[in-house]
Design a protein around this motif. Structure first.
Motif, PDB file in Angstrom:
ATOM      1  N   GLU A  35      81.818  -3.648  19.181  1.00 27.17           N
ATOM      2  CA  GLU A  35      81.067  -3.406  19.411  1.00 27.17           C
ATOM      3  C   GLU A  35      81.656  -3.246  21.214  1.00 27.17           C
ATOM      4  O   GLU A  35      80.736  -3.148  22.271  1.00 27.17           O
ATOM      5  N   SER A  36      82.843  -2.839  21.826  1.00 31.96           N
ATOM      6  CA  SER A  36      83.420  -2.825  22.731  1.00 31.96           C
ATOM      7  C   SER A  36      83.676  -1.410  23.500  1.00 31.96           C
ATOM      8  O   SER A  36      82.726  -1.014  24.673  1.00 31.96           O
ATOM      9  N   ARG A  57      79.725   0.667  21.574  1.00 28.72           N
ATOM     10  CA  ARG A  57      78.337   0.623  22.170  1.00 28.72           C
ATOM     11  C   ARG A  57      78.183   0.962  23.703  1.00 28.72           C
ATOM     12  O   ARG A  57      79.304   0.069  24.443  1.00 28.72           O
ATOM     13  N   ASN A  84      76.210  -0.248  26.023  1.00 27.50           N
ATOM     14  CA  ASN A  84      76.460  -1.034  27.078  1.00 27.50           C
ATOM     15  C   ASN A  84      77.315  -1.985  27.218  1.00 27.50           C
ATOM     16  O   ASN A  84      77.481  -2.725  28.277  1.00 27.50           O
ATOM     17  N   THR A  85      78.069  -2.477  26.313  1.00 22.79           N
ATOM     18  CA  THR A  85      79.806  -3.399  26.470  1.00 22.79           C
ATOM     19  C   THR A  85      80.283  -2.408  27.437  1.00 22.79           C
ATOM     20  O   THR A  85      81.491  -2.308  27.751  1.00 22.79           O
ATOM     21  N   ILE A 103      80.577  -1.337  31.317  1.00 22.70           N
ATOM     22  CA  ILE A 103      81.009  -2.278  31.514  1.00 22.70           C
ATOM     23  C   ILE A 103      82.690  -2.362  31.166  1.00 22.70           C
ATOM     24  O   ILE A 103      83.419  -2.981  32.150  1.00 22.70           O
TER      25      ILE A 103
END
Length: 378
Positions: free
Chosen positions: A229-230, A233, A235-236, A239
Protein backbone atom coordinates in the motif's frame (compact mmCIF):
# COMPACT_ATOMS: atom_id res chain seq x y z
CA UNK A 1 -1.54 14.63 26.96
CA UNK A 2 1.33 16.03 29.01
CA UNK A 3 2.32 12.61 30.28
CA UNK A 4 2.14 11.16 26.75
CA UNK A 5 4.41 13.88 25.36
CA UNK A 6 6.79 13.75 28.33
CA UNK A 7 7.17 9.96 28.24
CA UNK A 8 7.61 9.86 24.47
CA UNK A 9 10.06 12.74 24.40
CA UNK A 10 12.08 11.41 27.36
CA UNK A 11 12.73 8.12 25.62
CA UNK A 12 13.57 9.86 22.36
CA UNK A 13 16.01 12.21 24.15
CA UNK A 14 17.86 9.13 25.32
CA UNK A 15 18.01 7.66 21.84
CA UNK A 16 19.32 10.91 20.32
CA UNK A 17 21.90 11.15 23.12
CA UNK A 18 23.18 7.72 22.14
CA UNK A 19 23.20 8.53 18.45
CA UNK A 20 24.92 11.92 18.80
CA UNK A 21 27.62 11.11 21.33
CA UNK A 22 29.51 9.34 18.56
CA UNK A 23 29.53 12.45 16.36
CA UNK A 24 30.78 14.69 19.17
CA UNK A 25 33.73 12.37 19.86
CA UNK A 26 34.60 11.64 16.23
CA UNK A 27 38.06 13.24 16.35
CA UNK A 28 39.01 11.13 19.38
CA UNK A 29 37.44 7.88 18.17
CA UNK A 30 39.41 8.14 14.93
CA UNK A 31 42.68 7.95 16.87
CA UNK A 32 41.62 4.77 18.69
CA UNK A 33 39.98 2.75 15.93
CA UNK A 34 41.71 3.83 12.71
CA UNK A 35 45.33 3.69 13.81
CA UNK A 36 48.06 3.76 11.18
CA UNK A 37 46.20 6.01 8.77
CA UNK A 38 47.04 9.68 8.20
CA UNK A 39 45.07 11.91 10.56
CA UNK A 40 42.73 13.35 7.92
CA UNK A 41 42.11 9.93 6.43
CA UNK A 42 41.34 8.37 9.83
CA UNK A 43 38.89 11.20 10.46
CA UNK A 44 37.15 10.58 7.12
CA UNK A 45 36.79 6.86 7.95
CA UNK A 46 35.28 7.76 11.33
CA UNK A 47 32.77 10.07 9.64
CA UNK A 48 31.89 7.26 7.24
CA UNK A 49 31.31 5.03 10.28
CA UNK A 50 28.96 7.71 11.62
CA UNK A 51 27.24 7.73 8.22
CA UNK A 52 26.54 3.99 8.44
CA UNK A 53 23.94 4.79 11.10
CA UNK A 54 22.05 6.89 8.56
CA UNK A 55 22.21 4.25 5.84
CA UNK A 56 20.32 1.70 7.96
CA UNK A 57 17.84 4.17 9.47
CA UNK A 58 15.33 3.78 6.60
CA UNK A 59 15.47 0.00 7.05
CA UNK A 60 14.77 0.39 10.75
CA UNK A 61 11.90 2.74 9.96
CA UNK A 62 10.35 0.23 7.55
CA UNK A 63 10.65 -2.78 9.86
CA UNK A 64 9.72 -1.11 13.14
CA UNK A 65 7.07 1.01 11.40
CA UNK A 66 5.31 -2.16 10.29
CA UNK A 67 5.75 -3.67 13.76
CA UNK A 68 4.18 -0.57 15.31
CA UNK A 69 1.20 -0.74 12.95
CA UNK A 70 0.57 -4.43 13.55
CA UNK A 71 1.76 -5.16 17.12
CA UNK A 72 1.40 -1.75 18.75
CA UNK A 73 3.53 1.33 19.51
CA UNK A 74 4.48 0.46 23.08
CA UNK A 75 6.19 -2.87 22.42
CA UNK A 76 8.05 -1.38 19.47
CA UNK A 77 9.24 1.51 21.66
CA UNK A 78 10.69 -0.91 24.20
CA UNK A 79 12.58 -2.91 21.56
CA UNK A 80 14.13 0.12 19.84
CA UNK A 81 15.18 1.82 23.05
CA UNK A 82 16.80 -1.35 24.42
CA UNK A 83 18.65 -2.00 21.18
CA UNK A 84 19.98 1.56 21.08
CA UNK A 85 21.08 1.54 24.72
CA UNK A 86 22.94 -1.76 24.52
CA UNK A 87 24.71 -0.77 21.28
CA UNK A 88 25.85 2.51 22.83
CA UNK A 89 27.18 0.85 25.99
CA UNK A 90 28.97 -1.66 23.77
CA UNK A 91 30.88 1.15 22.03
CA UNK A 92 32.13 2.29 25.42
CA UNK A 93 33.43 -1.23 26.13
CA UNK A 94 34.97 -2.01 22.72
CA UNK A 95 38.69 -2.84 22.63
CA UNK A 96 40.51 -0.34 20.47
CA UNK A 97 43.06 -1.00 17.71
CA UNK A 98 46.15 -0.73 19.94
CA UNK A 99 44.76 -3.05 22.64
CA UNK A 100 43.92 -5.78 20.14
CA UNK A 101 47.33 -5.52 18.46
CA UNK A 102 49.09 -5.81 21.83
CA UNK A 103 46.94 -8.44 23.55
CA UNK A 104 45.61 -10.56 20.69
CA UNK A 105 48.30 -10.30 18.05
CA UNK A 106 49.49 -8.44 14.96
CA UNK A 107 46.68 -7.86 12.50
CA UNK A 108 43.94 -8.23 15.12
CA UNK A 109 43.53 -4.45 15.34
CA UNK A 110 41.34 -4.44 12.25
CA UNK A 111 38.61 -6.10 14.34
CA UNK A 112 38.16 -2.85 16.30
CA UNK A 113 36.70 -0.72 13.47
CA UNK A 114 34.59 -3.69 12.30
CA UNK A 115 32.97 -3.97 15.73
CA UNK A 116 32.51 -0.19 15.81
CA UNK A 117 30.66 -0.26 12.47
CA UNK A 118 28.40 -3.09 13.71
CA UNK A 119 27.45 -1.04 16.77
CA UNK A 120 26.66 1.96 14.58
CA UNK A 121 24.44 -0.26 12.39
CA UNK A 122 22.45 -1.30 15.45
CA UNK A 123 22.16 2.33 16.60
CA UNK A 124 20.90 3.56 13.25
CA UNK A 125 18.52 0.63 12.91
CA UNK A 126 17.01 1.37 16.34
CA UNK A 127 16.71 5.12 15.78
CA UNK A 128 14.99 4.54 12.45
CA UNK A 129 12.13 2.88 14.29
CA UNK A 130 12.17 5.04 17.40
CA UNK A 131 11.93 8.57 16.05
CA UNK A 132 9.09 8.11 13.58
CA UNK A 133 7.21 5.94 16.04
CA UNK A 134 7.43 8.58 18.78
CA UNK A 135 6.12 11.31 16.47
CA UNK A 136 3.23 9.12 15.31
CA UNK A 137 2.39 8.09 18.89
CA UNK A 138 2.10 11.72 20.03
CA UNK A 139 0.24 12.75 16.86
CA UNK A 140 -2.35 10.00 17.44
CA UNK A 141 -3.04 11.42 20.91
CA UNK A 142 -3.02 15.12 19.97
CA UNK A 143 -6.09 17.11 18.93
CA UNK A 144 -5.86 18.22 15.29
CA UNK A 145 -5.68 21.92 16.24
CA UNK A 146 -2.55 21.36 18.38
CA UNK A 147 -0.80 18.56 16.51
CA UNK A 148 2.13 20.75 15.44
CA UNK A 149 2.67 22.04 18.97
CA UNK A 150 2.55 18.64 20.65
CA UNK A 151 4.74 16.83 18.12
CA UNK A 152 7.26 19.71 18.24
CA UNK A 153 8.28 18.42 21.66
CA UNK A 154 9.50 15.25 19.96
CA UNK A 155 11.60 17.43 17.64
CA UNK A 156 12.90 19.20 20.74
CA UNK A 157 14.02 15.84 22.08
CA UNK A 158 16.70 15.74 19.37
CA UNK A 159 18.08 19.07 20.59
CA UNK A 160 17.84 17.93 24.21
CA UNK A 161 19.61 14.68 23.34
CA UNK A 162 22.40 16.66 21.70
CA UNK A 163 22.46 19.00 24.69
CA UNK A 164 22.80 16.04 27.07
CA UNK A 165 25.58 14.53 24.97
CA UNK A 166 27.46 17.85 24.87
CA UNK A 167 26.94 18.37 28.62
CA UNK A 168 28.18 14.92 29.65
CA UNK A 169 31.19 15.26 27.33
CA UNK A 170 32.06 18.70 28.69
CA UNK A 171 31.68 17.59 32.32
CA UNK A 172 33.79 14.46 31.83
CA UNK A 173 36.43 16.42 29.93
CA UNK A 174 36.63 19.09 32.63
CA UNK A 175 36.81 16.66 35.55
CA UNK A 176 39.54 14.35 34.23
CA UNK A 177 41.54 16.67 31.98
CA UNK A 178 42.02 16.56 28.22
CA UNK A 179 44.86 14.00 28.21
CA UNK A 180 43.02 11.38 30.29
CA UNK A 181 39.80 12.06 28.40
CA UNK A 182 41.47 11.39 25.06
CA UNK A 183 43.16 8.29 26.45
CA UNK A 184 40.21 6.48 28.07
CA UNK A 185 37.72 9.03 29.42
CA UNK A 186 35.92 9.24 26.07
CA UNK A 187 34.31 5.92 26.99
CA UNK A 188 32.44 7.44 29.97
CA UNK A 189 29.70 9.25 27.96
CA UNK A 190 28.91 5.95 26.22
CA UNK A 191 28.74 4.03 29.50
CA UNK A 192 26.47 6.68 31.08
CA UNK A 193 23.92 5.46 28.56
CA UNK A 194 23.19 2.39 30.70
CA UNK A 195 21.66 4.51 33.46
CA UNK A 196 19.65 6.48 30.91
CA UNK A 197 18.40 3.21 29.42
CA UNK A 198 17.04 2.02 32.77
CA UNK A 199 15.22 5.33 33.38
CA UNK A 200 13.81 5.41 29.85
CA UNK A 201 12.51 1.84 30.04
CA UNK A 202 10.79 2.64 33.33
CA UNK A 203 9.11 5.70 31.77
CA UNK A 204 8.06 3.86 28.61
CA UNK A 205 6.53 0.96 30.56
CA UNK A 206 3.95 3.42 31.94
CA UNK A 207 2.61 4.21 28.46
CA UNK A 208 -0.63 2.86 27.00
CA UNK A 209 -1.39 2.21 23.35
CA UNK A 210 -2.67 5.24 21.44
CA UNK A 211 -6.46 5.68 21.02
CA UNK A 212 -6.10 5.63 17.23
CA UNK A 213 -4.29 2.27 17.30
CA UNK A 214 -6.84 0.76 19.69
CA UNK A 215 -9.68 1.96 17.48
CA UNK A 216 -7.99 0.62 14.35
CA UNK A 217 -7.60 -2.79 16.00
CA UNK A 218 -11.14 -2.85 17.33
CA UNK A 219 -12.57 -2.00 13.91
CA UNK A 220 -10.32 -4.50 12.14
CA UNK A 221 -8.84 -1.84 9.85
CA UNK A 222 -5.21 -2.76 10.33
CA UNK A 223 -3.72 -3.44 6.90
CA UNK A 224 -2.06 -6.75 6.09
CA UNK A 225 -0.02 -5.42 3.16
CA UNK A 226 1.68 -2.30 4.50
CA UNK A 227 4.58 -2.21 2.03
CA UNK A 228 2.35 -2.82 -0.99
CA UNK A 229 0.00 0.00 0.00
CA UNK A 230 2.87 2.38 0.75
CA UNK A 231 5.18 1.78 -2.22
CA UNK A 232 3.27 0.03 -4.99
CA UNK A 233 0.24 2.33 -5.17
CA UNK A 234 0.81 5.71 -6.74
CA UNK A 235 -1.61 7.69 -4.55
CA UNK A 236 0.42 6.76 -1.45
CA UNK A 237 3.85 6.46 -3.10
CA UNK A 238 3.70 10.06 -4.31
CA UNK A 239 3.19 11.20 -0.70
CA UNK A 240 6.23 9.18 0.39
CA UNK A 241 8.35 10.68 -2.41
CA UNK A 242 7.18 14.22 -1.70
CA UNK A 243 7.95 13.84 2.00
CA UNK A 244 11.40 12.42 1.24
CA UNK A 245 12.60 14.81 -1.47
CA UNK A 246 10.83 18.06 -0.53
CA UNK A 247 10.90 17.87 3.26
CA UNK A 248 13.22 15.29 4.82
CA UNK A 249 16.26 15.97 2.61
CA UNK A 250 16.13 19.67 3.48
CA UNK A 251 15.56 18.91 7.16
CA UNK A 252 18.56 16.59 7.21
CA UNK A 253 20.85 19.16 5.60
CA UNK A 254 19.71 21.93 7.95
CA UNK A 255 20.02 19.85 11.12
CA UNK A 256 23.32 18.08 10.53
CA UNK A 257 25.11 21.02 8.96
CA UNK A 258 24.07 23.31 11.79
CA UNK A 259 24.63 20.91 14.66
CA UNK A 260 27.49 18.66 13.53
CA UNK A 261 29.43 19.97 10.59
CA UNK A 262 29.71 23.25 12.50
CA UNK A 263 31.47 21.39 15.32
CA UNK A 264 33.94 19.74 12.93
CA UNK A 265 34.53 23.07 11.20
CA UNK A 266 35.25 24.92 14.45
CA UNK A 267 37.44 22.26 16.02
CA UNK A 268 39.38 20.81 13.11
CA UNK A 269 39.57 23.68 10.62
CA UNK A 270 39.48 26.79 12.81
CA UNK A 271 41.43 25.10 15.67
CA UNK A 272 39.07 26.25 18.41
CA UNK A 273 39.70 24.30 21.67
CA UNK A 274 37.35 21.35 22.04
CA UNK A 275 35.93 22.58 25.37
CA UNK A 276 35.10 25.96 23.82
CA UNK A 277 33.33 24.20 20.93
CA UNK A 278 31.27 22.16 23.42
CA UNK A 279 30.25 25.30 25.35
CA UNK A 280 29.33 27.17 22.17
CA UNK A 281 27.21 24.28 20.85
CA UNK A 282 25.43 23.90 24.21
CA UNK A 283 24.37 27.55 24.00
CA UNK A 284 23.17 27.29 20.40
CA UNK A 285 21.35 24.02 21.02
CA UNK A 286 19.56 25.47 24.07
CA UNK A 287 18.16 28.28 21.93
CA UNK A 288 17.13 25.88 19.16
CA UNK A 289 15.19 23.69 21.61
CA UNK A 290 12.86 26.60 22.37
CA UNK A 291 12.46 27.44 18.69
CA UNK A 292 11.22 23.91 17.85
CA UNK A 293 8.24 24.43 20.13
CA UNK A 294 7.62 27.95 18.82
CA UNK A 295 7.59 26.92 15.16
CA UNK A 296 5.50 23.83 15.96
CA UNK A 297 2.94 26.11 17.61
CA UNK A 298 3.16 28.53 14.66
CA UNK A 299 2.50 25.71 12.18
CA UNK A 300 -0.85 25.11 13.89
CA UNK A 301 -1.75 28.76 13.22
CA UNK A 302 -0.41 29.42 9.69
CA UNK A 303 0.11 25.91 8.29
CA UNK A 304 3.08 23.57 7.91
CA UNK A 305 4.11 24.66 4.43
CA UNK A 306 4.94 28.34 5.16
CA UNK A 307 6.96 27.38 8.24
CA UNK A 308 9.00 24.77 6.36
CA UNK A 309 9.53 27.05 3.35
CA UNK A 310 10.78 29.79 5.68
CA UNK A 311 13.31 27.44 7.28
CA UNK A 312 14.61 26.18 3.93
CA UNK A 313 14.87 29.70 2.53
CA UNK A 314 16.70 30.94 5.61
CA UNK A 315 19.19 28.09 5.24
CA UNK A 316 19.96 29.02 1.63
CA UNK A 317 20.49 32.67 2.53
CA UNK A 318 22.42 32.21 5.77
CA UNK A 319 24.81 29.28 5.40
CA UNK A 320 27.64 30.77 3.34
CA UNK A 321 27.85 34.12 5.17
CA UNK A 322 27.31 32.20 8.41
CA UNK A 323 30.44 30.10 8.02
CA UNK A 324 32.43 33.18 7.00
CA UNK A 325 31.27 34.87 10.22
CA UNK A 326 32.29 31.79 12.21
CA UNK A 327 35.79 32.02 10.75
CA UNK A 328 36.06 35.72 11.54
CA UNK A 329 34.86 35.19 15.11
CA UNK A 330 36.63 31.95 16.05
CA UNK A 331 39.94 32.50 14.26
CA UNK A 332 40.23 36.16 13.23
CA UNK A 333 43.95 35.81 12.46
CA UNK A 334 43.16 33.16 9.87
CA UNK A 335 40.38 35.28 8.36
CA UNK A 336 42.70 38.31 8.10
CA UNK A 337 45.51 36.22 6.62
CA UNK A 338 43.21 34.81 3.95
CA UNK A 339 42.31 38.34 2.91
CA UNK A 340 45.62 40.17 3.36
CA UNK A 341 48.22 37.51 2.64
CA UNK A 342 46.81 34.74 0.45
CA UNK A 343 49.23 31.87 -0.16
CA UNK A 344 49.84 30.83 -3.76
CA UNK A 345 51.54 27.52 -4.54
CA UNK A 346 53.42 27.46 -7.85
CA UNK A 347 54.17 23.91 -8.98
CA UNK A 348 53.82 21.44 -11.82
CA UNK A 349 50.27 20.03 -11.46
CA UNK A 350 51.68 16.57 -12.21
CA UNK A 351 53.63 16.71 -8.94
CA UNK A 352 50.54 17.46 -6.79
CA UNK A 353 48.37 14.55 -5.59
CA UNK A 354 44.87 14.45 -4.23
CA UNK A 355 45.77 13.89 -0.58
CA UNK A 356 43.11 11.39 0.32
CA UNK A 357 43.55 7.66 -0.13
CA UNK A 358 40.52 5.70 1.09
CA UNK A 359 42.16 2.36 0.23
CA UNK A 360 44.40 2.37 3.27
CA UNK A 361 47.62 4.25 2.63
CA UNK A 362 49.32 3.25 -0.63
CA UNK A 363 50.08 6.87 -1.54
CA UNK A 364 53.00 8.37 0.39
CA UNK A 365 52.52 12.02 -0.54
CA UNK A 366 56.26 12.56 -0.43
CA UNK A 367 56.78 14.99 -3.30
CA UNK A 368 57.53 18.65 -2.65
CA UNK A 369 54.08 19.89 -3.68
CA UNK A 370 52.35 17.26 -1.53
CA UNK A 371 54.46 18.11 1.52
CA UNK A 372 53.76 21.82 1.10
CA UNK A 373 50.01 21.31 0.69
CA UNK A 374 49.96 19.12 3.80
CA UNK A 375 51.73 21.80 5.86
CA UNK A 376 49.39 24.53 4.63
CA UNK A 377 46.26 22.45 5.27
CA UNK A 378 47.37 21.64 8.82
Amino acid sequence: MRSVVAASAAGTVFEWYDFFIFAILTSIISRHFYVGLPDAQAFIFTLLTFAVGFIVRPLGALIFGKMGDTKGRKGTFLITITMMGLATVAIGLLPDYAWLETNVGPGAGVIAPILLVLCRILQGFALGGEYGGAVIYVAEHAPASKRGYHTSWIQTSAALGLLAALGVTLLTRSLMGEEAFRDWGWRVPFLVSFGLLVVSLWIRLSLEESPAFKRMQAEGKATKSIYVESFLRWNTLKIVLLALFSIMMAQGVVWYTGNFYTQFFLERLLKLPAIDVNILMIGVTSVSAVLYVFFGWLSDKVGRKPVMAFGMGLMLVAYFPGFHLLTQSANPQLARAQQAAPVVVVADPASCSLQLDLTGGAAQFGRACDILKGVLAN
